[in-house]
Scaffold this active site. Structure first.
Site, PDB file in Angstrom:
ATOM      1  N   ASN A  40       0.815  -1.610  -0.272  1.00 36.92           N
ATOM      2  CA  ASN A  40      -0.097   0.069  -0.165  1.00 36.92           C
ATOM      3  C   ASN A  40       1.033   1.404  -0.061  1.00 36.92           C
ATOM      4  OD1 ASN A  40      -0.535  -1.230   3.214  1.00 36.92           O
ATOM      5  ND2 ASN A  40      -0.250   0.827   3.171  1.00 36.92           N
ATOM      6  N   ASP A  41       1.120   2.232   0.736  1.00 33.23           N
ATOM      7  CA  ASP A  41       1.561   3.551   0.645  1.00 33.23           C
ATOM      8  C   ASP A  41       2.950   3.292   0.639  1.00 33.23           C
ATOM      9  OD1 ASP A  41      -0.745   3.561   2.033  1.00 33.23           O
ATOM     10  OD2 ASP A  41       0.029   4.454   4.033  1.00 33.23           O
ATOM     11  N   SER A 101       4.129   3.880   8.003  1.00 33.60           N
ATOM     12  CA  SER A 101       4.990   4.879   6.404  1.00 33.60           C
ATOM     13  C   SER A 101       5.542   5.362   7.801  1.00 33.60           C
ATOM     14  CB  SER A 101       3.490   4.913   5.774  1.00 33.60           C
ATOM     15  OG  SER A 101       3.175   3.972   5.678  1.00 33.60           O
ATOM     16  N   ARG A 168       1.401   8.832  13.681  1.00 31.24           N
ATOM     17  CA  ARG A 168       1.667   8.024  12.576  1.00 31.24           C
ATOM     18  C   ARG A 168       2.275   9.147  11.528  1.00 31.24           C
ATOM     19  NH1 ARG A 168      -3.494   5.648  13.120  1.00 31.24           N
ATOM     20  NH2 ARG A 168      -4.484   6.055  11.483  1.00 31.24           N
ATOM     21  N   TRP A 306      -8.478   1.370  -0.152  1.00 27.89           N
ATOM     22  CA  TRP A 306      -9.047   0.214   0.699  1.00 27.89           C
ATOM     23  C   TRP A 306     -10.199  -0.130   0.707  1.00 27.89           C
ATOM     24  CZ3 TRP A 306      -5.217  -0.994   3.871  1.00 27.89           C
ATOM     25  CH2 TRP A 306      -3.741   0.151   3.705  1.00 27.89           C
TER      26      TRP A 306
END
Length: 493
Positions: A40-41, A101, A168, A306
């Protein structure tokens, strides 16, 4: 450097095995995909030496999200990428639930990665604890070692009421001999806020202030912040969770939005303008940017959603990155276009000038395929609507439709071969006062990235239509006069 941990060595060995087994023909030609499994990211999008490195959230063992690793690749030109071994695994107590991340910066010929380390465990009193902290790993561009001082930032230093669970996605940069980090947090009222930290050595950090708070406007938690100066403005990009649709500007769920504003470095005060959508498509999240050696600002994002997982069951990977895009600011708006290096990979050209259709459909000889960069310019005179069908055959197609009078551009993948009930259509405003409107469409097997009005709007969509579907069909409501230039892009060696 120390030998890799058991978990990291296992991941590296597993991805090496899977790389030997995979079918390269089922991979996009010039978009980053994970070596295997889930991604993902984008993470750590940064310059190191004379190359650009891109990491990503990564779970190699399955086609679904799991304890996060950092996948890794690098490039010299943003088009041709070299896969590198997995860079980090969740192998310490403080990050045992995942290396989430983060970003990266070069310092004294070392590559510094800053990431969110996630700890989750049951306590002796029967409670369950989850903590998100920030940690550092330092490396040489291929192997990285987590520092002994980790975690280097915890939520203890944040204002009272700030969440230790939602803390985060640090953005790290170096300026005037000092390190800065901007980190997403959640305030006592449950809304997003951005905490700014400074450091002299990237190890010992001081909390400075909250430079922005959303106060439950524009979603909740603001993930993956990016913060940079561009064309005389200070740009803030965030990816809010749990947003609600507001007309066509924002959609339900996870969004990526930006603000342009002013930043006073002395007081660390940011004054922002209105929020705007970065990309209006169905598959775009968590963008990161890097400044190139020639001064350009280049952005990449996760090209998946998502809430709309639709990867075919027989694929051994899921998730990929957008084509890197050059950014500019015009009239306080972000303008984005494919990196210019893509032109070095053109392998053929077909051009048609002033084609006319009137309430009819047509294919143009040679305009076909699934890997190309195509520009379509349409005259508005006598036009009601204009349609382009991509990845088209007797059963499948994805439609791009422009309505002149509503000034709307819509993408619809309902008939792209889907067998899941996912979001299939989204629209964006494409107003201009010109006699023509231009759409640039970059397609890479499963990806459709549309840049309208010379990059003033962008829309990104993922499809998994069978690769045998190669047709492109143009059609009109009313009279359409248009020109087409298509550059094919070959598989890269």
């Amino acid at each position: 450097m120390k030998k890799p941990s058991e978990k990291l060595a296992k991941a590296i060995a597993y991805e090496a095995k899977k790389k030997q087994e995979r079918d390269e023909n089922k991979r996009p030609a010039f978009h980053v995909t994970p070596t295997t499994g889930w991604c993902n990211d984008p993470n750590g999008f940064s310059r190191f030496g004379d190359e650009y490195h891109l990491f990503y959230q990564y779970y190699p063992y399955e086609n679904k999200w799991g304890p996060m690793h950092w996948g890794h690749c690098k490039t010299k030109d943003f088009i041709k990428w070299e896969e590198l071994p997995c860079a980090m695994a969740p192998d310490m107590e403080y990050d045992g639930q995942g290396c989430f991340s983060g970003t990266a910066v070069e310092h004294e010929e070392k590559h510094i990665l800053m990431y969110t380390s996630v700890l989750e465990k049951d306590l002796e009193d029967g409670t369950h604890m989850v903590r998100q902290t920030q940690s550092i790993a330092i490396g040489d561009g291929e192997t990285y070692e987590k520092v002994a001082e980790n975690p280097v930032i915890t939520a203890d230093c944040l204002p009272e009421g700030s969440s230790p669970v939602d803390f985060r996605d640090p953005k790290i940069w170096k300026e005037d001999g000092k390190f800065f980090a901007l980190i997403g947090s959640k305030a006592e009222d449950g809304s997003g806020q951005l905490a700014l930290f400074t450091s002299e050595d990237a190890i010992h950090w001081n909390y400075e202030k909250m430079i922005d708070q959303c106060k439950n406007r524009y979603g909740k938690m603001w993930e993956c912040p990016d913060f940079f100066a561009l064309d005389g403005r200070q740009v803030l990009i965030v990816s809010p969770q749990f947003m609600r649709a507001e007309g066509l500007e924002f959609h339900n769920g996870n969004n990526s939005i930006y603000f342009t504003g002013d930043y006073d470095k002395e007081t660390m005060t940011y004054t922002r303008g209105d929020a705007r959508q970065v990309d209006y498509g169905m598959d775009f999240y968590a963008p990161q940017t890097v400044e190139t050696t020639d001064g350009r600002r280049v952005m990449v994002a996760w090209l998946q959603s998502w809430d709309n997982f639709m990867t075919p069951e027989d694929m051994d990977w899921t998730g990929l990155m957008t084509l890197p895009r050059e950014l500019h600011v015009e009239d306080d708006s972000l303008v984005q276009l494919p990196v210019r290096e893509i032109e070095n990979y053109y392998t053929g050209e077909r051009r048609y000038e002033k084609v006319t259709l009137e309430n009819q459909s047509a294919e143009l000889d040679g305009i076909t395929g699934r890997s190309f960069d195509m520009t379509v310019e349409v005259k508005k005179e006598d036009l009601e609507g204009f349609s382009i069908l991509l990845a088209c055959d007797d059963e499948n197609y994805t439609e791009l439709y422009y309505n002149r009078y509503q000034e709307l551009f819509t993408v619809d993948r309902t008939y792209s071969g889907l067998v899941r009930d996912v979001i299939c259509s989204r629209s964006m405003k494409v107003a201009n006062d010109q006699d023509t409107i231009t759409f640039r469409i970059v397609m890479d097997k499963y990806t459709i990235e549309v840049f309208a009005n010379d990059g003033k709007q962008a829309m990104t969509t993922l499809i998994y239509t069978d690769l045998k579907s190669q047709g492109i069909v143009f059609s009109s409501d009313g009279k359409a006069t248009f020109s087409v230039t298509q550059h094919t892009i070959a598989m890269l060696e």
